[in-house]
Design a protein around this motif. Structure first.
Motif: not given
Length: 95
Positions: A37-40, A55-68
């Protein structure tokens, strides 16, 4: 975003210290928020005023990881709770 000074972002009385990973409220007290949440939040504040994609938020908060998508929903919910924001009448986060 009101101002960005080095690694500190200020918005609507809140101060986001990116080096110490601390969010301080308008009353000067720490607001409990950590991790994803801090990263987002940091990405949203840096990009205030423009549409930020999931997609941007996924890349920032979960870089290189596939999440739901639920992971992002949980992070946004945590931010809303921490900021006393409402989904129905948002001050900070519009979805």
């Amino acid at each position: 975003m009101d101002t960005e000074s080095g690694r500190r972002l200020e918005f609507l009385g809140y101060l986001l210290d990116l080096d110490r990973f601390v969010l301080t409220g308008p009353d000067g007290q720490p607001v409990p928020i950590t991790g994803r949440p801090f990263d987002v939040l940091a990405h949203l504040v840096r990009n205030a005023g423009r549409l930020v994609t999931k997609e941007e938020l996924f890349a920032v908060a979960w870089p290189g990881v596939v999440v739901e998508e639920n992971n992002l929903s949980q992070a946004v919910s945590a931010l809303r709770r921490a900021l006393n924001d409402s989904r129905d009448s948002p001050r900070f986060i519009l979805t």
